[in-house]
Scaffold this motif. Structure first.
Motif, mmCIF file in Angstrom:
data_model
loop_
_atom_site.group_PDB
_atom_site.id
_atom_site.type_symbol
_atom_site.label_atom_id
_atom_site.label_comp_id
_atom_site.label_asym_id
_atom_site.label_seq_id
_atom_site.Cartn_x
_atom_site.Cartn_y
_atom_site.Cartn_z
ATOM 1 N N ILE A 115 14.023 -10.101 -5.008
ATOM 2 C CA ILE A 115 12.564 -10.404 -5.088
ATOM 3 C C ILE A 115 12.251 -10.431 -3.779
ATOM 4 N N ALA A 116 12.809 -11.016 -2.797
ATOM 5 C CA ALA A 116 12.257 -10.878 -1.420
ATOM 6 C C ALA A 116 12.134 -9.376 -0.846
ATOM 7 N N ILE A 117 12.930 -8.547 -1.350
ATOM 8 C CA ILE A 117 13.056 -7.095 -1.157
ATOM 9 C C ILE A 117 11.938 -6.396 -1.852
ATOM 10 N N LEU A 118 11.569 -6.635 -3.118
ATOM 11 C CA LEU A 118 10.864 -5.852 -3.741
ATOM 12 C C LEU A 118 9.366 -6.466 -3.714
ATOM 13 N N GLU A 119 8.999 -7.602 -3.137
ATOM 14 C CA GLU A 119 7.762 -8.226 -2.899
ATOM 15 C C GLU A 119 6.884 -7.356 -1.985
ATOM 16 N N PRO A 120 7.326 -6.823 -0.714
ATOM 17 C CA PRO A 120 6.876 -6.238 0.152
ATOM 18 C C PRO A 120 6.010 -5.049 -0.369
ATOM 19 N N LEU A 121 6.607 -4.540 -1.606
ATOM 20 C CA LEU A 121 6.125 -3.116 -1.834
ATOM 21 C C LEU A 121 4.705 -3.320 -2.579
ATOM 22 N N LEU A 122 4.233 -4.530 -2.708
ATOM 23 C CA LEU A 122 2.997 -4.967 -3.174
ATOM 24 C C LEU A 122 2.168 -4.486 -2.210
ATOM 25 N N GLU A 123 2.414 -4.156 -0.816
ATOM 26 C CA GLU A 123 1.386 -3.841 0.095
ATOM 27 C C GLU A 123 1.054 -2.462 0.210
ATOM 28 N N LYS A 124 2.016 -1.783 -0.581
ATOM 29 C CA LYS A 124 1.923 -0.270 -0.542
ATOM 30 C C LYS A 124 0.673 0.244 -1.760
ATOM 31 N N GLU A 125 -0.176 1.095 -1.132
ATOM 32 C CA GLU A 125 -1.258 1.351 -2.195
ATOM 33 C C GLU A 125 -0.749 2.625 -3.078
ATOM 34 N N GLN A 126 0.390 3.321 -2.676
ATOM 35 C CA GLN A 126 0.799 4.388 -3.467
ATOM 36 C C GLN A 126 1.880 3.933 -4.642
ATOM 37 N N LEU A 127 1.861 2.644 -4.980
ATOM 38 C CA LEU A 127 2.839 1.876 -5.781
ATOM 39 C C LEU A 127 2.562 2.154 -7.283
ATOM 40 N N SER A 128 1.217 2.627 -7.580
ATOM 41 C CA SER A 128 0.666 2.612 -8.952
ATOM 42 C C SER A 128 1.742 3.587 -9.950
ATOM 43 N N ASP A 129 2.455 4.436 -9.484
ATOM 44 C CA ASP A 129 3.350 5.046 -10.289
ATOM 45 C C ASP A 129 4.571 4.158 -10.503
ATOM 46 N N GLU A 130 5.029 3.319 -9.879
ATOM 47 C CA GLU A 130 6.144 2.478 -9.915
ATOM 48 C C GLU A 130 5.949 0.973 -10.449
ATOM 49 N N ILE A 131 4.698 0.814 -10.638
ATOM 50 C CA ILE A 131 4.233 -0.609 -10.966
ATOM 51 C C ILE A 131 4.887 -1.104 -12.240
ATOM 52 N N ILE A 132 5.266 -0.242 -13.272
ATOM 53 C CA ILE A 132 6.031 -0.968 -14.519
ATOM 54 C C ILE A 132 7.309 -0.951 -14.079
ATOM 55 N N ARG A 133 8.089 -0.124 -13.161
ATOM 56 C CA ARG A 133 9.400 -0.452 -12.947
ATOM 57 C C ARG A 133 9.541 -1.801 -12.151
ATOM 58 N N LEU A 134 8.584 -1.946 -11.319
ATOM 59 C CA LEU A 134 8.377 -3.204 -10.525
ATOM 60 C C LEU A 134 8.702 -4.412 -11.417
ATOM 61 N N LEU A 135 7.616 -4.390 -12.465
ATOM 62 C CA LEU A 135 7.515 -5.403 -13.238
ATOM 63 C C LEU A 135 8.716 -5.598 -14.252
ATOM 64 N N ASP A 136 9.256 -4.534 -14.604
ATOM 65 C CA ASP A 136 10.531 -4.685 -15.324
ATOM 66 C C ASP A 136 11.605 -5.221 -14.658
ATOM 67 N N ALA A 137 11.871 -4.782 -13.344
ATOM 68 C CA ALA A 137 12.723 -5.330 -12.437
ATOM 69 C C ALA A 137 12.505 -6.788 -12.025
ATOM 70 N N LEU A 138 11.326 -7.430 -11.877
ATOM 71 C CA LEU A 138 11.156 -8.751 -11.529
ATOM 72 C C LEU A 138 11.332 -9.452 -12.810
ATOM 73 N N SER A 139 10.941 -8.985 -14.094
ATOM 74 C CA SER A 139 11.163 -9.739 -15.294
ATOM 75 C C SER A 139 12.779 -9.764 -15.517
ATOM 76 N N GLU A 140 13.445 -8.807 -15.166
ATOM 77 C CA GLU A 140 14.823 -8.791 -15.311
ATOM 78 C C GLU A 140 15.508 -9.867 -14.559
ATOM 79 N N ILE A 141 14.999 -10.148 -13.161
ATOM 80 C CA ILE A 141 15.676 -11.059 -12.320
ATOM 81 C C ILE A 141 15.187 -12.315 -12.583
ATOM 82 N N GLY A 142 14.038 -12.653 -13.197
ATOM 83 C CA GLY A 142 13.572 -13.926 -13.751
ATOM 84 C C GLY A 142 13.252 -14.902 -12.781
ATOM 85 N N GLY A 143 12.895 -16.027 -13.147
ATOM 86 C CA GLY A 143 12.914 -17.322 -12.382
ATOM 87 C C GLY A 143 11.166 -17.425 -11.853
ATOM 88 N N LEU A 144 11.272 -18.620 -11.057
ATOM 89 C CA LEU A 144 9.873 -18.998 -10.709
ATOM 90 C C LEU A 144 9.311 -17.983 -9.568
#
Length: 130
Positions: A69-98
């Motif tokens: 999560i700590a490695i993925l979270e900084p990606l939110l600062e990238k403006e060009q992330l829109s293409d990978e946002i679904i992948r990011l959501l899926d990854a966070l969902s797989e990791i789970g937790g608060l």
């Protein structure tokens, strides 16, 4: 190197580019399972290379390790992330937790005016994490 410079379609033979990417993701996930923290250190910079980012996001999610999560979270600062946002959501969902939930809530706030597809995926993730 193979992630940054994948072989040409002719060189991979009878499998599709999507299948090649999937097999590469599976191999990297297996490697990462041996020592996730060391693996994260080695691949973190690949998240900032457009051609490697999608696979690395999937691999980090597939490892289901909270440190991802700590490695993925900084990606939110990238403006060009829109293409990978679904992948990011899926990854966070797989990791789970608060912490994953917290980051998904940040994504929801940041992308609230984006596509309906993204908002639906956010709601699915949050519902599944309850």
């Amino acid at each position: 190197d193979i992630l940054i410079n994948p072989p040409e379609t002719e060189a991979i033979g009878c499998i599709s580019a999507e299948d090649f990417e999937y097999e590469l993701m599976e191999a990297l996930t297996a490697i990462g399972q041996r020592d996730a923290l060391n693996f994260f250190k080695k691949v973190e910079m690949l998240l900032y290379l457009n051609q490697a980012r999608p696979v690395i996001i999937d691999v980090i999610g597939g490892l289901r390790h909270q440190e991802g999560i700590a490695i993925l979270e900084p990606l939110l600062e990238k403006e060009q992330l829109s293409d990978e946002i679904i992948r990011l959501l899926d990854a966070l969902s797989e990791i789970g937790g608060l912490n994953s939930r917290r980051v998904i809530e940040k994504i929801k706030a940041k992308y609230s005016n984006r596509s309906r597809e993204v908002m639906q995926e956010i709601e699915i993730c949050l519902t599944n994490m309850k």
